[in-house]
Design a protein around this motif. Structure first.
Motif, PDB file in Angstrom:
ATOM      1  N   LEU A 524       0.824  -1.204   0.000  1.00 24.68           N
ATOM      2  CA  LEU A 524       0.000   0.000   0.000  1.00 24.68           C
ATOM      3  C   LEU A 524       0.862   1.259   0.000  1.00 24.68           C
ATOM      4  N   GLU A 525       1.887   1.278   0.829  1.00 28.12           N
ATOM      5  CA  GLU A 525       2.777   2.430   0.894  1.00 28.12           C
ATOM      6  C   GLU A 525       3.514   2.627  -0.429  1.00 28.12           C
ATOM      7  N   TYR A 526       3.903   1.516  -1.060  1.00 31.46           N
ATOM      8  CA  TYR A 526       4.657   1.590  -2.314  1.00 31.46           C
ATOM      9  C   TYR A 526       3.797   2.170  -3.428  1.00 31.46           C
ATOM     10  N   VAL A 527       2.547   1.674  -3.583  1.00 30.19           N
ATOM     11  CA  VAL A 527       1.718   2.145  -4.695  1.00 30.19           C
ATOM     12  C   VAL A 527       1.221   3.563  -4.462  1.00 30.19           C
ATOM     13  N   ALA A 528       1.100   3.962  -3.180  1.00 33.28           N
ATOM     14  CA  ALA A 528       0.614   5.310  -2.878  1.00 33.28           C
ATOM     15  C   ALA A 528       1.699   6.369  -3.043  1.00 33.28           C
ATOM     16  N   ASP A 529       2.952   5.970  -2.891  1.00 31.92           N
ATOM     17  CA  ASP A 529       4.072   6.909  -2.921  1.00 31.92           C
ATOM     18  C   ASP A 529       4.351   7.360  -4.354  1.00 31.92           C
ATOM     19  N   LYS A 530       4.213   8.643  -4.625  1.00 32.37           N
ATOM     20  CA  LYS A 530       4.449   9.167  -5.968  1.00 32.37           C
ATOM     21  C   LYS A 530       5.883   8.953  -6.446  1.00 32.37           C
ATOM     22  N   LYS A 532       7.694   6.399  -5.793  1.00 33.01           N
ATOM     23  CA  LYS A 532       7.902   4.990  -6.133  1.00 33.01           C
ATOM     24  C   LYS A 532       6.957   4.544  -7.242  1.00 33.01           C
ATOM     25  N   LEU A 533       5.655   4.760  -7.091  1.00 34.66           N
ATOM     26  CA  LEU A 533       4.695   4.373  -8.126  1.00 34.66           C
ATOM     27  C   LEU A 533       3.604   5.431  -8.286  1.00 34.66           C
ATOM     28  N   GLY A 534       2.764   5.613  -7.291  1.00 32.05           N
ATOM     29  CA  GLY A 534       1.731   6.639  -7.357  1.00 32.05           C
ATOM     30  C   GLY A 534       0.629   6.345  -8.355  1.00 32.05           C
ATOM     31  N   ALA A 535       0.283   5.062  -8.533  1.00 32.76           N
ATOM     32  CA  ALA A 535      -0.759   4.689  -9.489  1.00 32.76           C
ATOM     33  C   ALA A 535      -2.137   4.751  -8.836  1.00 32.76           C
ATOM     34  N   LYS A 536      -3.169   4.967  -9.649  1.00 32.70           N
ATOM     35  CA  LYS A 536      -4.540   4.893  -9.146  1.00 32.70           C
ATOM     36  C   LYS A 536      -4.813   3.449  -8.727  1.00 32.70           C
ATOM     37  N   THR A 537      -5.240   3.271  -7.485  1.00 28.09           N
ATOM     38  CA  THR A 537      -5.345   1.916  -6.924  1.00 28.09           C
ATOM     39  C   THR A 537      -6.623   1.752  -6.116  1.00 28.09           C
ATOM     40  N   MET A 538      -7.261   0.607  -6.289  1.00 30.67           N
ATOM     41  CA  MET A 538      -8.352   0.180  -5.410  1.00 30.67           C
ATOM     42  C   MET A 538      -7.818  -0.996  -4.597  1.00 30.67           C
ATOM     43  N   PHE A 539      -7.863  -0.851  -3.278  1.00 32.61           N
ATOM     44  CA  PHE A 539      -7.179  -1.790  -2.387  1.00 32.61           C
ATOM     45  C   PHE A 539      -8.212  -2.326  -1.383  1.00 32.61           C
ATOM     46  N   ALA A 540      -8.725  -3.525  -1.627  1.00 33.58           N
ATOM     47  CA  ALA A 540      -9.690  -4.132  -0.706  1.00 33.58           C
ATOM     48  C   ALA A 540      -8.936  -4.972   0.324  1.00 33.58           C
ATOM     49  N   THR A 541      -9.347  -4.885   1.589  1.00 40.31           N
ATOM     50  CA  THR A 541      -8.632  -5.622   2.636  1.00 40.31           C
ATOM     51  C   THR A 541      -9.554  -5.930   3.808  1.00 40.31           C
ATOM     52  N   HIS A 542      -9.174  -7.006   4.530  1.00 43.04           N
ATOM     53  CA  HIS A 542      -9.841  -7.325   5.794  1.00 43.04           C
ATOM     54  C   HIS A 542      -9.009  -6.841   6.984  1.00 43.04           C
ATOM     55  N   TYR A 543      -7.820  -6.329   6.708  1.00 46.98           N
ATOM     56  CA  TYR A 543      -6.977  -5.790   7.776  1.00 46.98           C
ATOM     57  C   TYR A 543      -7.465  -4.375   8.102  1.00 46.98           C
ATOM     58  N   HIS A 544      -8.371  -4.276   9.051  1.00 46.90           N
ATOM     59  CA  HIS A 544      -8.938  -2.966   9.383  1.00 46.90           C
ATOM     60  C   HIS A 544      -7.884  -2.008   9.936  1.00 46.90           C
ATOM     61  N   GLU A 545      -6.778  -2.577  10.407  1.00 46.28           N
ATOM     62  CA  GLU A 545      -5.708  -1.731  10.929  1.00 46.28           C
ATOM     63  C   GLU A 545      -5.128  -0.819   9.846  1.00 46.28           C
ATOM     64  N   LEU A 546      -5.301  -1.214   8.577  1.00 47.14           N
ATOM     65  CA  LEU A 546      -4.738  -0.421   7.483  1.00 47.14           C
ATOM     66  C   LEU A 546      -5.510   0.870   7.238  1.00 47.14           C
ATOM     67  N   THR A 547      -6.695   0.983   7.823  1.00 46.95           N
ATOM     68  CA  THR A 547      -7.473   2.212   7.604  1.00 46.95           C
ATOM     69  C   THR A 547      -6.791   3.441   8.205  1.00 46.95           C
ATOM     70  N   VAL A 548      -5.856   3.224   9.130  1.00 44.12           N
ATOM     71  CA  VAL A 548      -5.128   4.364   9.714  1.00 44.12           C
ATOM     72  C   VAL A 548      -4.213   5.017   8.687  1.00 44.12           C
ATOM     73  N   MET A 549      -3.997   4.325   7.541  1.00 45.73           N
ATOM     74  CA  MET A 549      -3.097   4.864   6.520  1.00 45.73           C
ATOM     75  C   MET A 549      -3.661   6.140   5.891  1.00 45.73           C
ATOM     76  N   GLU A 550      -4.962   6.349   5.991  1.00 48.34           N
ATOM     77  CA  GLU A 550      -5.555   7.573   5.459  1.00 48.34           C
ATOM     78  C   GLU A 550      -4.943   8.803   6.114  1.00 48.34           C
ATOM     79  N   GLU A 551      -4.648   8.689   7.418  1.00 46.22           N
ATOM     80  CA  GLU A 551      -4.067   9.811   8.144  1.00 46.22           C
ATOM     81  C   GLU A 551      -2.558   9.885   7.987  1.00 46.22           C
ATOM     82  N   MET A 552      -1.939   8.776   7.602  1.00 43.29           N
ATOM     83  CA  MET A 552      -0.480   8.714   7.549  1.00 43.29           C
ATOM     84  C   MET A 552       0.083   8.969   6.149  1.00 43.29           C
ATOM     85  N   LEU A 553      -0.702   8.622   5.107  1.00 38.99           N
ATOM     86  CA  LEU A 553      -0.210   8.759   3.733  1.00 38.99           C
ATOM     87  C   LEU A 553      -1.094   9.715   2.954  1.00 38.99           C
TER      88      LEU A 553
END
Length: 678
Positions: A524-530, A532-553
């Motif tokens: 997630l960090e790799y594809v979001a980072d301009k 490194k990649l910065g591509a438009k991405t849809m990322f489905a997950t059951h790891y609810h802990e990853l939702t904190v990435m909205e505030e971090m990235l």
């Protein structure tokens, strides 16, 4: 099997001569190959190989189109399979695929071309717009579209026919099929004569009515020719004078045979005398045994049967030579004439190929227009903005499979700035995968030139679509489910660009919780980072802990599938809303799937116990932290002790969502033991 050519087959001068000979009178400069040694050597080796193996038919290769990856969207095998572009994953059937939805073509040529369009979407904005404008014009004029479709119905496969004609393997029936197809071309050309858009005008100009070819076939080939070309009966009377004379000899010979039969009956007084023919003895006179006494002396006995005798006469033998000779010469002449006609048509290869391609294009455009009109698709605004804004988007295939049941539409908003990555959480069966796949399919449809299932759409061109959806063991290659998943992810991260669209579903679920979540977050960090990649991405997950990435990235947004609870029951609203999911609803989904009630009740009991143990553990940790803070204040120490570090490390490794009751007790025991060792 693969056959490797030797190095001398790629000799540059040999290949240059071969290419020039193939495309004469065009020069290498005219072909755009003067400075392309690699292409020249490849083409030359290919043509020389085809000459050795195919012998004939190379004349139909009359032009070169340089293929460039930049012309088309890149779609790998996994994406074609996951999006079910031409067949379903489970049953390998056309029904249930995107091709099934879009293919309303009426000709074999159109069916081949629309499959090619789906497998190779365009990347050039001008080319996409040309197709889109043509579809839009056909959607607006339903009457003309219907007339074109009616005219296209029943047109024979001109591409296959001309291929067989050029290779010299076609028969007279196939020439009549070409004639039947040519009969529809004037009406088809007239229907696109007043078109406004550029592509339909080009199709009109490319449509040759082939009048001269149709006229030649009509005057030369009989309406219902035989399947074989070696036994005559193909050429019409009046086409060739010599053939007509031979046919007259054959017809006149048969009249003479009938006359001979009547004359011999009168001469001999044998009323049942017959003149017959077989392949062994040729023509003969047959007399039954009861009249043998009346047979004249000049009859020569040839065969004795149970009830009769067969004879020949010098006159009958002379007539046989005349009739059979005429038939043999006529068959040979017919085949020669047929070859001449076939070769004359083969010389018009470019005209016929151009017409066939124009028919296929028109068939595909009418198909896309019909689908758009029937399913209330909108014309997307395709541009280079990098944005993906879909209003009320729907899954084109599932919508059709639902028949009259309503499909719940959803919006999509992605761009290359603040909305690069959408993290989508929610329970299984709620519609996450459907939502992501429909987004990918809509982008692909837009770059085909098709209308899309939305109320409105703005789609920035993407250079590729990558999907990581589901995985299975590849036992033949010795790869586990997780290995397959990681291999696919690796390919995506290596080949995707900032202009790509990524559909990533449940990354990391094939391994342990901590490993899986770590991998998912790193991806997630790799594809979001301009950078490194910065591509438009849809990322489905059951790891609810990853939702904190909205505030971090930056560029990451949370979405979830709306769920409504009714007591102990839940229902999926199929709506995508902002924010992360507040629950996994795993037990509720298990109940919907039909898991026995006893198992559901026991699972709820265990879940309650685990949640209590988690809460108790968190309280214990807080108390321990407060005690340590008091102790540290009294002794004026600002650094934690080694024992504190061990406890913190132990706690950081615990996944409370997966703990069993006995595991939780063991961990508490270990923590207490560490704490007592102070």
């Amino acid at each position: 099997s693969v056959e490797m050519l030797t190095d001398d087959c790629y000799a540059e001068q040999l290949c240059r001569d071969t290419v020039c000979d193939q495309f004469k009178p065009k020069t290498l400069t005219e072909l755009g190959l003067e400075d392309s040694a690699e292409i020249i050597c490849s083409l030359g080796a290919l043509f020389n190989y085809l000459k050795e193996t195919q012998m004939t038919g190379l004349g139909r290769i009359s032009e070169i189109n340089i293929y460039s990856d930049n012309q088309f969207m890149s779609i790998d095998y996994n994406t074609k399979r996951n999006l079910e572009l031409t067949e379903t994953m489970r049953n390998k059937e056309k029904r249930g695929s995107l091709l099934w939805v879009l293919d309303k073509t009426k000709s074999a040529m159109g069916k081949r071309l629309i499959r090619s369009w789906i497998e190779k979407p365009l990347s050039n904005l001008a080319a996409i717009t040309r197709r889109q404008n043509a579809v839009e014009e056909l959607v607006a004029d339903s009457v003309r579209r219907g007339e074109i479709i009616d005219t296209l119905s029943g047109i024979f496969d001109i591409e296959r026919l001309i291929t067989r004609i050029v290779y010299g393997s076609s028969n007279a029936r196939e020439l009549r099929s070409l004639y039947s197809a040519a009969q529809k071309l004037p009406a088809l050309k007239a229907l696109v004569s007043n078109s406004s858009c550029r592509l339909l005008k080009d199709i009109h100009n490319s449509l040759d009515t082939l009048d001269d070819i149709a006229r030649l076939i009509d005057i030369a080939i009989v309406d219902d020719p035989p399947f074989t070309v070696r036994e005559g009966g193909m050429i019409k009377k009046g086409y060739n004078q010599d053939l007509d004379l031979l046919s007259g000899d054959m017809d006149g010979g048969h009249e003479v045979l009938s006359k001979i039969e009547n004359e011999e009956r009168e001469k001999t007084g044998i009323p049942k005398l017959k003149v017959g023919y077989n392949r062994v003895f040729g023509y003969y006179i047959e007399v039954t045994n009861s009249y043998k006494s009346l047979v004249p002396d000049y009859y020569i006995r040839k065969q004795t049967l149970t009830n009769c005798e067969r004879y020949i006469t010098p006159d009958l033998k002379a007539l046989e030579g005349r009739i059979l000779g005429a038939k043999e010469r006529a068959v040979q002449l017919e085949y020669k004439l047929f070859e001449e006609i076939r070769n004359l048509i083969a010389e018009q290869l470019e005209r016929i190929q151009s017409t066939a391609h124009a028919i296929a294009q028109l068939d595909c455009l009418c198909s896309l227009a019909s689908v758009a009109a029937e399913n209330k698709y909108c014309c997307p605004n395709v541009n280079l903005s990098g944005k993906l804004i879909l209003k009320d988007s729907r899954h084109p295939v599932i919508e059709r499979l639902l028949n009259d049941a309503p499909f719940v539409p959803n919006d999509v908003y992605l761009d290359t700035a603040d909305n690069r990555v959408a993290i989508i959480t929610g329970p299984n069966m709620a519609g996450k995968s459907t939502y992501m796949r429909q987004t990918a399919l809509i982008v692909l449809m837009a770059q085909i030139g098709s209308f899309v299932p939305c109320s409105s759409a703005e789609i920035g061109i993407v250079d590729s679509i990558f999907t990581r959806v589901g995985a299975s063991d590849d036992l033949s290659a010795g790869q586990s489910t997780f290995m397959v998943e990681m291999t696919e992810v690796a390919d995506i991260l290596k080949n995707a660009t900032s202009s790509s669209l990524l559909i990533l579903d449940e990354i990391g679920r094939g391994t342990s919780t901590f490993d899986g979540m770590s991998i998912a977050r790193a991806v997630l960090e790799y594809v979001a980072d301009k950078k490194k990649l910065g591509a438009k991405t849809m990322f489905a997950t059951h790891y609810h802990e990853l939702t904190v990435m909205e505030e971090m990235l930056s560029g990451v947004k949370n979405y979830n599938i709306a769920v409504k609870r009714h007591g102990d029951d839940i229902s999926f609203l199929r709506r995508i809303v902002p924010g992360g999911a507040d629950d996994s609803y795993g037990i509720d989904v298990a109940k919907l799937a039909g898991i026995p009630e006893w198992v559901i009740s026991r699972a709820k009991q265990i879940l309650s116990e685990l949640e209590n143990e988690r809460d108790n553990a968190e309280i214990a940790v807080k108390k321990s932290a407060q005690g340590k803070q008091v102790n540290s204040n009294s002794t004026q120490l600002s650094l934690s002790s080694p024992i504190d570090d061990r406890i913190n490390e132990k706690l950081s490794r615990i996944d409370v969502n997966t703990l069993t009751p006995i595991e939780a007790l063991n961990i508490l025991f270990e923590l207490k033991k560490i704490s007592d060792s102070r």
